[in-house]
Design an enzyme around this catalytic site. Structure first.
Site, PDB file in Angstrom:
ATOM      1  N   HIS A 147       0.849  -1.192   0.000  1.00 55.60           N
ATOM      2  CA  HIS A 147       0.000   0.000   0.000  1.00 55.60           C
ATOM      3  C   HIS A 147       0.884   1.241   0.000  1.00 55.60           C
ATOM      4  O   HIS A 147       1.947   1.243   0.621  1.00 55.60           O
ATOM      5  CB  HIS A 147      -0.899   0.027   1.249  1.00 55.60           C
ATOM      6  CG  HIS A 147      -2.078   0.919   1.109  1.00 55.60           C
ATOM      7  ND1 HIS A 147      -2.008   2.273   1.328  1.00 55.60           N
ATOM      8  CD2 HIS A 147      -3.346   0.653   0.717  1.00 55.60           C
ATOM      9  CE1 HIS A 147      -3.198   2.809   1.101  1.00 55.60           C
ATOM     10  NE2 HIS A 147      -4.028   1.847   0.724  1.00 55.60           N
ATOM     11  N   ASP A 196      -7.778  -5.342  -0.237  1.00 53.81           N
ATOM     12  CA  ASP A 196      -8.216  -6.218  -1.339  1.00 53.81           C
ATOM     13  C   ASP A 196      -7.854  -7.671  -1.144  1.00 53.81           C
ATOM     14  O   ASP A 196      -8.290  -8.526  -1.918  1.00 53.81           O
ATOM     15  CB  ASP A 196      -7.605  -5.702  -2.656  1.00 53.81           C
ATOM     16  CG  ASP A 196      -8.193  -4.366  -3.040  1.00 53.81           C
ATOM     17  OD1 ASP A 196      -7.440  -3.394  -3.149  1.00 53.81           O
ATOM     18  OD2 ASP A 196      -9.424  -4.290  -3.162  1.00 53.81           O
TER      19      ASP A 196
HETATM   20  C1  SDX Z   1      -6.158   0.003  -3.046  1.00 57.15           C
HETATM   21  O1  SDX Z   1      -4.455   4.498  -2.086  1.00 57.15           O
HETATM   22  C2  SDX Z   1      -5.396   3.884  -1.507  1.00 57.15           C
HETATM   23  O2  SDX Z   1      -5.835   4.274  -0.453  1.00 57.15           O
HETATM   24  C3  SDX Z   1      -5.932   2.687  -2.265  1.00 57.15           C
HETATM   25  C4  SDX Z   1      -6.954   1.849  -1.526  1.00 57.15           C
HETATM   26  C5  SDX Z   1      -8.240   2.597  -1.316  1.00 57.15           C
HETATM   27  O3  SDX Z   1      -8.997   2.203  -0.408  1.00 57.15           O
HETATM   28  O4  SDX Z   1      -8.532   3.501  -2.119  1.00 57.15           O
HETATM   29  O5  SDX Z   1      -6.434   1.439  -0.287  1.00 57.15           O
HETATM   30  C6  SDX Z   1      -7.325   0.602  -2.345  1.00 57.15           C
HETATM   31  O6  SDX Z   1      -5.911   0.333  -4.168  1.00 57.15           O
HETATM   32  C7  SDX Z   1      -5.276  -0.942  -2.281  1.00 57.15           C
HETATM   33  C8  SDX Z   1      -4.053  -1.412  -3.118  1.00 57.15           C
HETATM   34  C9  SDX Z   1      -4.534  -2.505  -4.073  1.00 57.15           C
HETATM   35  N1  SDX Z   1      -3.462  -2.899  -5.005  1.00 57.15           N
HETATM   36  C10 SDX Z   1      -2.852  -4.068  -4.939  1.00 57.15           C
HETATM   37  O7  SDX Z   1      -3.019  -4.888  -4.042  1.00 57.15           O
HETATM   38  C11 SDX Z   1      -1.914  -4.331  -6.117  1.00 57.15           C
HETATM   39  C12 SDX Z   1      -0.574  -4.843  -5.575  1.00 57.15           C
HETATM   40  N2  SDX Z   1       0.057  -3.753  -4.829  1.00 57.15           N
HETATM   41  C13 SDX Z   1       1.045  -2.963  -5.562  1.00 57.15           C
HETATM   42  O8  SDX Z   1       0.802  -2.774  -6.901  1.00 57.15           O
HETATM   43  C14 SDX Z   1       1.533  -1.773  -4.759  1.00 57.15           C
HETATM   44  O9  SDX Z   1       1.779  -2.214  -3.492  1.00 57.15           O
HETATM   45  C15 SDX Z   1       0.682  -0.516  -4.684  1.00 57.15           C
HETATM   46  C16 SDX Z   1       0.259  -0.060  -6.020  1.00 57.15           C
HETATM   47  C17 SDX Z   1      -0.527  -0.750  -3.832  1.00 57.15           C
HETATM   48  C18 SDX Z   1       1.549   0.546  -4.042  1.00 57.15           C
HETATM   49  O10 SDX Z   1       2.516   0.874  -4.977  1.00 57.15           O
HETATM   50  P1  SDX Z   1       3.805   1.703  -4.546  1.00 57.15           P
HETATM   51  O11 SDX Z   1       3.490   2.694  -3.492  1.00 57.15           O
HETATM   52  O12 SDX Z   1       4.464   2.184  -5.806  1.00 57.15           O
HETATM   53  O13 SDX Z   1       4.678   0.546  -3.897  1.00 57.15           O
HETATM   54  P2  SDX Z   1       5.941   0.770  -2.977  1.00 57.15           P
HETATM   55  O14 SDX Z   1       6.633   2.065  -3.294  1.00 57.15           O
HETATM   56  O15 SDX Z   1       5.474   0.552  -1.557  1.00 57.15           O
HETATM   57  O16 SDX Z   1       6.911  -0.441  -3.411  1.00 57.15           O
HETATM   58  C19 SDX Z   1       8.092  -0.674  -2.647  1.00 57.15           C
HETATM   59  C20 SDX Z   1       8.727  -1.929  -3.202  1.00 57.15           C
HETATM   60  C21 SDX Z   1       9.041  -1.884  -4.689  1.00 57.15           C
HETATM   61  O17 SDX Z   1      10.106  -2.774  -4.895  1.00 57.15           O
HETATM   62  P3  SDX Z   1      11.636  -2.185  -5.016  1.00 57.15           P
HETATM   63  O18 SDX Z   1      11.630  -1.281  -6.238  1.00 57.15           O
HETATM   64  O19 SDX Z   1      11.900  -1.411  -3.734  1.00 57.15           O
HETATM   65  O20 SDX Z   1      12.502  -3.426  -5.192  1.00 57.15           O
HETATM   66  O21 SDX Z   1       7.821  -3.034  -3.052  1.00 57.15           O
HETATM   67  C22 SDX Z   1       7.528  -3.575  -4.335  1.00 57.15           C
HETATM   68  C23 SDX Z   1       7.835  -2.500  -5.324  1.00 57.15           C
HETATM   69  O22 SDX Z   1       8.127  -3.071  -6.591  1.00 57.15           O
HETATM   70  N3  SDX Z   1       6.105  -3.930  -4.303  1.00 57.15           N
HETATM   71  C24 SDX Z   1       5.626  -5.140  -4.562  1.00 57.15           C
HETATM   72  C25 SDX Z   1       4.247  -5.056  -4.351  1.00 57.15           C
HETATM   73  N4  SDX Z   1       3.931  -3.801  -3.974  1.00 57.15           N
HETATM   74  C26 SDX Z   1       5.088  -3.115  -3.941  1.00 57.15           C
HETATM   75  N5  SDX Z   1       6.250  -6.284  -4.951  1.00 57.15           N
HETATM   76  C27 SDX Z   1       5.427  -7.358  -5.133  1.00 57.15           C
HETATM   77  N6  SDX Z   1       4.089  -7.341  -4.935  1.00 57.15           N
HETATM   78  C28 SDX Z   1       3.464  -6.222  -4.557  1.00 57.15           C
HETATM   79  N7  SDX Z   1       2.161  -6.216  -4.362  1.00 57.15           N
END
Ligand code: SDX
Length: 433
Positions: free
Chosen positions: A309, A367
């Site tokens: 998140h 989710d």
């Molecule tokens: C919702 O914003 C809100 O409030 C949204 C929400 C709402 O109620 O409106 O809460 C609803 O959208 C919840 C999120 C649902 N999405 C998912 O579950 C999809 C999977 N999650 C990711 O795509 C991701 O975690 C996000 C999009 C939610 C957040 O993206 P960020 O902020 O760009 O992620 P980050 O900066 O925290 O990532 C840090 C690291 C990165 O790796 P490095 O470059 O440091 O090596 O963690 C990795 C990312 O690649 N990473 C993941 C991951 N999420 C982040 N790796 C694998 N699986 C994941 N799910």
């Protein structure tokens, strides 16, 4: 440089400097007011994902990502989930206070009269293929509502804003349920003004002509809690979209249609559908290690859906409530243990003990479990994000109203860091070789 003693942050650039006032909210970090940065320093700030940028002031929802705190108008989500209904929470988000009994009854009675759609809207559905994704139908049909509801569009008038807000909250579930019925070739079920929000939604989804579908109160309560937990969430991507579109003065139906489009993405509201599909593709707990290896492989685009998140870095309070609700629904419905629930819990255990995820502060979000409950409620996977949109319409219209009513409001128009060609002479085609 932020001088902790002063109420300003000093910025230096190109030999000039400016004192950026530090704006203090009632909760949360201070916010450096950078509105004068171009005029005073001749520079822009750069924050592509708006990760550290406050785009508005708001009184509706507060989130503390480190503490796992979520407040709606000051009330903890845990208290609302256990004690309030979705409709009661909708009133709170819209008007800022929990309703008294007379206020609640009047609000509910008025909202229920708006559930019906103009009969001509039925024709929209026939224009879609039966296998159209229901989010496509929802996005298109909501965007067209202004073609039917010409009153309530003078957004400078409070009563018009309120009328459009109530219409959207009441009509989106009807469009959502009809999109589902259309996809399975069953007749539309008209809304029932006597039922509660969640009872009516389940009734429109599952009733059929000729059978007296009785809404199971356990299902209705679970549905109501799921909707409540998805109602609003500060300035998430789809809410920011609604605010941005609203800042141009577009009609409220167009704004909410834009929010639906933004929510559809798998990185946002589409994650609940993707998370369930992910569990089904993993299949058994024996499939977890190889799947997680794919997730860790930077060359693969595989993500652990339902994890991570932008704001929550320890846990999503909604996920904790949903996990408990999952157990309640499955046991109260007398369903045999859903193997996917056991798989989800094992996946959560393995991932939250794996340094790759722990070091990146990746934990289950809203989710991860919602799809399992919706599956137990008999909702098809393709409808999961639609249900999220039904709930989030309350947050979107509340935030839209707040944005329109903000006297400091202006059109949202960000700038950029240009990295393209510098000015160059045009060459006619015959001279281009
Ligand atoms: C919702 O914003 C809100 O409030 C949204 C929400 C709402 O109620 O409106 O809460 C609803 O959208 C919840 C999120 C649902 N999405 C998912 O579950 C999809 C999977 N999650 C990711 O795509 C991701 O975690 C996000 C999009 C939610 C957040 O993206 P960020 O902020 O760009 O992620 P980050 O900066 O925290 O990532 C840090 C690291 C990165 O790796 P490095 O470059 O440091 O090596 O963690 C990795 C990312 O690649 N990473 C993941 C991951 N999420 C982040 N790796 C694998 N699986 C994941 N799910």
């Amino acid at each position: 440089m932020h001088d902790p003693k002063s109420e300003t942050a000093t910025l230096h650039a190109g030999g000039a400097s400016m004192q950026a006032p530090l704006l203090k909210g009632t909760m949360g970090p201070d916010v450096a007011d950078l509105r004068g940065i171009q005029q005073n320093l001749g520079i822009f700030s750069f924050d592509p994902g708006l990760t550290g940028t406050a785009t508005c002031t708001s009184k509706i929802t507060f989130i503390d990502g480190d503490a796992g705190t979520l407040l709606h108008r000051g009330y903890p989500i845990e208290d609302l989930a256990l004690n309030a209904s979705f409709t009661e929470t909708a009133y709170l988000l819209l008007y800022g206070e929990l309703p008294t009994t007379p206020q609640y009854q009047a609000f509910q009675a008025d909202m229920n009269t708006h559930r019906l759609l103009n009969e001509q809207i039925r024709n929209f559905f026939n224009g879609f293929r039966r296998d159209a994704h229901p989010m496509a139908i929802l996005c298109g049909t909501v965007g067209a509502l202004s073609a039917f509801y010409h009153d309530g569009l003078d957004i400078s008038q409070a009563e018009d804003r309120d009328l459009s807000a109530r219409r959207l909250i009441a009509k989106v579930p009807t469009i959502a349920a009809w999109a589902y019925k259309y996809s399975i070739g069953e007749p539309f079920i008209y809304p029932d003004e006597e039922m509660s929000f969640s009872e009516n939604f389940l009734h429109m989804l599952f009733a059929r002509p000729g059978n007296h579908y009785r809404v199971n109160p356990v299902l209705a309560r679970a549905m109501d809690r799921i909707l409540l937990l998805h109602a609003d969430h500060e300035q998430n991507a789809s809410t920011t979209t609604v605010r941005l579109v609203g800042s141009t003065g577009a009609n409220p139906y167009a704004c909410i249609s834009a929010g639906i489009a933004a929510l559809w993405g798998p990185a946002h509201g589409g994650a609940n559908e993707a998370a369930l599909n992910m569990l089904q593709s993993i299949g058994t707990r024996e499939g977890i290690p190889s799947f997680l290896e794919q997730v860790k492989d930077k060359n693969s685009s595989v993500r652990l859906m339902g994890f991570g998140h932008r704001v929550y870095k320890n846990f999503d309070p909604r996920a904790k409530i949903l996990q408990a609700t999952c157990h309640e629904v499955i046991s109260e419905l007398g369903l045999e243990r859903d193997p996917l629930l056991d798989l989800a819990k094992e996946l959560e255990r393995v991932a939250t003990e794996d340094d790759y995820f722990v070091s990146r502060k990746l934990y289950p979000n809203v989710d991860f479990y919602s799809g399992l409950i919706l599956k137990a409620l008999g909702i098809p996977t393709s409808m999961f994000t639609v249900l999220f949109a039904v709930a989030r319409t309350v947050g979107w219209v509340s935030q839209w109203k707040e944005m329109i009513e903000d006297p400091a409001g202006r059109i949202t128009r960000p700038r950029q860091l240009y990295v393209g060609e510098t000015k160059r002479e045009f060459v006619s085609m015959s001279d281009r070789g």
